[in-house]
Design a protein around this motif. Structure first.
Motif, PDB file in Angstrom:
ATOM      1  N   GLY A 280       0.823  -1.207   0.000  1.00 20.20           N
ATOM      2  CA  GLY A 280       0.000   0.000   0.000  1.00 20.20           C
ATOM      3  C   GLY A 280       0.858   1.258   0.000  1.00 20.20           C
ATOM      4  O   GLY A 280       0.524   2.260  -0.624  1.00 20.20           O
ATOM      5  N   GLY A 281       1.975   1.189   0.710  1.00 16.52           N
ATOM      6  CA  GLY A 281       2.912   2.316   0.726  1.00 16.52           C
ATOM      7  C   GLY A 281       3.430   2.623  -0.670  1.00 16.52           C
ATOM      8  O   GLY A 281       3.588   3.790  -1.037  1.00 16.52           O
ATOM      9  N   ASN A 282       3.680   1.592  -1.452  1.00 16.72           N
ATOM     10  CA  ASN A 282       4.142   1.795  -2.830  1.00 16.72           C
ATOM     11  C   ASN A 282       3.073   2.449  -3.695  1.00 16.72           C
ATOM     12  O   ASN A 282       3.393   3.230  -4.594  1.00 16.72           O
ATOM     13  CB  ASN A 282       4.596   0.475  -3.450  1.00 16.72           C
ATOM     14  N   ASP A 283       1.802   2.141  -3.428  1.00 15.44           N
ATOM     15  CA  ASP A 283       0.721   2.806  -4.165  1.00 15.44           C
ATOM     16  C   ASP A 283       0.660   4.290  -3.806  1.00 15.44           C
ATOM     17  O   ASP A 283       0.454   5.137  -4.682  1.00 15.44           O
ATOM     18  CB  ASP A 283      -0.617   2.127  -3.870  1.00 15.44           C
ATOM     19  N   ILE A 284       0.855   4.598  -2.540  1.00 17.50           N
ATOM     20  CA  ILE A 284       0.888   6.003  -2.113  1.00 17.50           C
ATOM     21  C   ILE A 284       2.112   6.691  -2.707  1.00 17.50           C
ATOM     22  O   ILE A 284       2.046   7.832  -3.165  1.00 17.50           O
ATOM     23  CB  ILE A 284       0.861   6.101  -0.571  1.00 17.50           C
ATOM     24  N   LEU A 285       3.221   5.983  -2.721  1.00 17.01           N
ATOM     25  CA  LEU A 285       4.452   6.493  -3.322  1.00 17.01           C
ATOM     26  C   LEU A 285       4.229   6.847  -4.794  1.00 17.01           C
ATOM     27  O   LEU A 285       4.652   7.914  -5.263  1.00 17.01           O
ATOM     28  CB  LEU A 285       5.539   5.427  -3.177  1.00 17.01           C
ATOM     29  N   ALA A 286       3.558   5.960  -5.520  1.00 16.65           N
ATOM     30  CA  ALA A 286       3.266   6.214  -6.937  1.00 16.65           C
ATOM     31  C   ALA A 286       2.381   7.450  -7.102  1.00 16.65           C
ATOM     32  O   ALA A 286       2.597   8.254  -8.013  1.00 16.65           O
ATOM     33  CB  ALA A 286       2.606   4.993  -7.568  1.00 16.65           C
ATOM     34  N   LEU A 287       1.413   7.621  -6.220  1.00 18.52           N
ATOM     35  CA  LEU A 287       0.544   8.802  -6.260  1.00 18.52           C
ATOM     36  C   LEU A 287       1.381  10.066  -6.060  1.00 18.52           C
ATOM     37  O   LEU A 287       1.225  11.046  -6.792  1.00 18.52           O
ATOM     38  CB  LEU A 287      -0.541   8.705  -5.190  1.00 18.52           C
ATOM     39  N   ILE A 288       2.268  10.050  -5.089  1.00 19.70           N
ATOM     40  CA  ILE A 288       3.125  11.208  -4.819  1.00 19.70           C
ATOM     41  C   ILE A 288       3.989  11.539  -6.029  1.00 19.70           C
ATOM     42  O   ILE A 288       4.131  12.696  -6.412  1.00 19.70           O
ATOM     43  CB  ILE A 288       4.022  10.947  -3.584  1.00 19.70           C
ATOM     44  N   LYS A 289       4.556  10.510  -6.641  1.00 21.27           N
ATOM     45  CA  LYS A 289       5.477  10.723  -7.755  1.00 21.27           C
ATOM     46  C   LYS A 289       4.794  11.124  -9.051  1.00 21.27           C
ATOM     47  O   LYS A 289       5.355  11.871  -9.844  1.00 21.27           O
ATOM     48  CB  LYS A 289       6.291   9.449  -8.005  1.00 21.27           C
ATOM     49  N   THR A 290       3.585  10.627  -9.300  1.00 22.88           N
ATOM     50  CA  THR A 290       2.973  10.811 -10.620  1.00 22.88           C
ATOM     51  C   THR A 290       1.833  11.820 -10.677  1.00 22.88           C
ATOM     52  O   THR A 290       1.497  12.282 -11.766  1.00 22.88           O
ATOM     53  CB  THR A 290       2.441   9.475 -11.166  1.00 22.88           C
ATOM     54  N   LYS A 291       1.230  12.154  -9.542  1.00 21.96           N
ATOM     55  CA  LYS A 291       0.083  13.065  -9.574  1.00 21.96           C
ATOM     56  C   LYS A 291       0.579  14.505  -9.573  1.00 21.96           C
ATOM     57  O   LYS A 291       0.797  15.116  -8.532  1.00 21.96           O
ATOM     58  CB  LYS A 291      -0.846  12.787  -8.377  1.00 21.96           C
ATOM     59  N   GLY A 292       0.775  15.046 -10.766  1.00 24.22           N
ATOM     60  CA  GLY A 292       1.341  16.382 -10.920  1.00 24.22           C
ATOM     61  C   GLY A 292       0.493  17.495 -10.335  1.00 24.22           C
ATOM     62  O   GLY A 292       1.014  18.544  -9.961  1.00 24.22           O
ATOM     63  N   THR A 293      -0.824  17.300 -10.240  1.00 21.86           N
ATOM     64  CA  THR A 293      -1.693  18.349  -9.702  1.00 21.86           C
ATOM     65  C   THR A 293      -1.697  18.377  -8.175  1.00 21.86           C
ATOM     66  O   THR A 293      -2.256  19.297  -7.580  1.00 21.86           O
ATOM     67  CB  THR A 293      -3.149  18.156 -10.193  1.00 21.86           C
ATOM     68  N   LEU A 294      -1.072  17.404  -7.533  1.00 25.93           N
ATOM     69  CA  LEU A 294      -1.058  17.329  -6.069  1.00 25.93           C
ATOM     70  C   LEU A 294      -0.220  18.464  -5.495  1.00 25.93           C
ATOM     71  O   LEU A 294       0.968  18.588  -5.795  1.00 25.93           O
ATOM     72  CB  LEU A 294      -0.510  15.977  -5.619  1.00 25.93           C
ATOM     73  N   THR A 295      -0.851  19.317  -4.679  1.00 29.17           N
ATOM     74  CA  THR A 295      -0.142  20.454  -4.077  1.00 29.17           C
ATOM     75  C   THR A 295      -0.114  20.397  -2.559  1.00 29.17           C
ATOM     76  O   THR A 295       0.686  21.082  -1.934  1.00 29.17           O
ATOM     77  CB  THR A 295      -0.801  21.788  -4.482  1.00 29.17           C
ATOM     78  N   ASP A 296      -0.987  19.632  -1.959  1.00 28.44           N
ATOM     79  CA  ASP A 296      -1.120  19.604  -0.505  1.00 28.44           C
ATOM     80  C   ASP A 296      -1.332  18.163  -0.070  1.00 28.44           C
ATOM     81  O   ASP A 296      -2.300  17.527  -0.479  1.00 28.44           O
ATOM     82  CB  ASP A 296      -2.311  20.468  -0.107  1.00 28.44           C
TER      83      ASP A 296
ATOM     84  N   ILE B  47       8.726   6.969   1.155  1.00 29.31           N
ATOM     85  CA  ILE B  47       7.704   8.020   1.090  1.00 29.31           C
ATOM     86  C   ILE B  47       8.310   9.370   1.450  1.00 29.31           C
ATOM     87  O   ILE B  47       8.064  10.370   0.769  1.00 29.31           O
ATOM     88  CB  ILE B  47       6.497   7.670   1.989  1.00 29.31           C
ATOM     89  N   ARG B  48       9.118   9.413   2.499  1.00 31.88           N
ATOM     90  CA  ARG B  48       9.779  10.668   2.877  1.00 31.88           C
ATOM     91  C   ARG B  48      10.651  11.193   1.737  1.00 31.88           C
ATOM     92  O   ARG B  48      10.658  12.401   1.457  1.00 31.88           O
ATOM     93  CB  ARG B  48      10.625  10.475   4.136  1.00 31.88           C
ATOM     94  N   ALA B  49      11.403  10.296   1.102  1.00 32.32           N
ATOM     95  CA  ALA B  49      12.280  10.707   0.000  1.00 32.32           C
ATOM     96  C   ALA B  49      11.468  11.257  -1.174  1.00 32.32           C
ATOM     97  O   ALA B  49      11.850  12.263  -1.782  1.00 32.32           O
ATOM     98  CB  ALA B  49      13.137   9.525  -0.451  1.00 32.32           C
ATOM     99  N   ALA B  50      10.351  10.616  -1.488  1.00 35.03           N
ATOM    100  CA  ALA B  50       9.497  11.094  -2.588  1.00 35.03           C
ATOM    101  C   ALA B  50       8.924  12.466  -2.267  1.00 35.03           C
ATOM    102  O   ALA B  50       8.859  13.340  -3.134  1.00 35.03           O
ATOM    103  CB  ALA B  50       8.378  10.094  -2.872  1.00 35.03           C
ATOM    104  N   LEU B  51       8.519  12.670  -1.026  1.00 35.62           N
ATOM    105  CA  LEU B  51       7.984  13.973  -0.623  1.00 35.62           C
ATOM    106  C   LEU B  51       9.048  15.055  -0.724  1.00 35.62           C
ATOM    107  O   LEU B  51       8.754  16.203  -1.067  1.00 35.62           O
ATOM    108  CB  LEU B  51       7.420  13.906   0.799  1.00 35.62           C
ATOM    109  N   ALA B  52      10.293  14.700  -0.423  1.00 38.13           N
ATOM    110  CA  ALA B  52      11.384  15.667  -0.474  1.00 38.13           C
ATOM    111  C   ALA B  52      11.659  16.142  -1.902  1.00 38.13           C
ATOM    112  O   ALA B  52      12.179  17.244  -2.104  1.00 38.13           O
ATOM    113  CB  ALA B  52      12.649  15.064   0.134  1.00 38.13           C
ATOM    114  N   THR B  53      11.295  15.333  -2.884  1.00 37.38           N
ATOM    115  CA  THR B  53      11.541  15.708  -4.280  1.00 37.38           C
ATOM    116  C   THR B  53      10.411  16.538  -4.868  1.00 37.38           C
ATOM    117  O   THR B  53      10.558  17.094  -5.953  1.00 37.38           O
ATOM    118  CB  THR B  53      11.740  14.467  -5.177  1.00 37.38           C
ATOM    119  N   ARG B  54       9.280  16.621  -4.186  1.00 30.92           N
ATOM    120  CA  ARG B  54       8.112  17.361  -4.688  1.00 30.92           C
ATOM    121  C   ARG B  54       8.054  18.751  -4.075  1.00 30.92           C
ATOM    122  O   ARG B  54       8.368  18.939  -2.910  1.00 30.92           O
ATOM    123  CB  ARG B  54       6.811  16.637  -4.323  1.00 30.92           C
TER     124      ARG B  54
END
Length: 151
Positions: free
Chosen positions: A101-117, A135-142
């Motif tokens: 499930g964490g990987n699915d959330i990770l994919a959302l973070i990485k691919t959902k370009g409209t995500l701002t919050d 997940i922390r690393a993906a958030l750091a890149t956004r």
């Protein structure tokens, strides 16, 4: 005068078209401590995909029976929404949510370009330390307006 849309947003305006009412749609769903399961989240996700103008979701699933399967359906639904930008997701104490499930959330973070919050609450679930790190690393890149992760 003030116009109050169905979503509770009050805007001052002298004139506005009916389409403006639906520009910012949001859902606040509180299921904390209930017996909601993946089947409930699958139904919710199917409903969300029909709300193409949905922009934000506050979903509290703390202490529920949701597993990776429910998270997968939810993230897939949110990914399909063209205007979706704000997510507050509480999966705290959902032991059935693991790195899958964490990987699915990770994919959302990485691919959902409209995500701002994004606000994530996943402290006491089945997510491994490596999954939390990812997940922390993906958030750091956004570049997000707001990013909070309690992992």
């Amino acid at each position: 005068f003030f116009f109050q849309a169905e979503d509770g947003i009050r805007d001052f305006c002298l004139s506005r078209g009916l389409g403006d009412v639906y520009k910012r749609q949001g859902i606040n769903a509180e299921y904390m401590g209930t017996e909601v399961t993946d089947n409930g989240i699958i139904l919710l996700s199917e409903g969300l995909t029909k709300l193409v103008l949905l922009t934000n979701l506050l979903l509290n699933l703390e202490k529920t029976c949701v597993t990776d399967q429910g998270v997968s359906y939810l993230t897939e639904a949110l990914t399909s929404l063209p205007y979706f930008s704000e997510l507050r997701l509480d999966l705290d104490s959902c032991n059935g949510v693991t790195d899958v499930g964490g990987n699915d959330i990770l994919a959302l973070i990485k691919t959902k370009g409209t995500l701002t919050d994004l606000q994530l609450y996943m402290e006491r679930c089945g997510l491994s330390e490596k999954g939390k790190e990812n997940i922390r690393a993906a958030l750091a890149t956004r570049t997000l307006t707001r990013s909070e992760a309690y992992l």
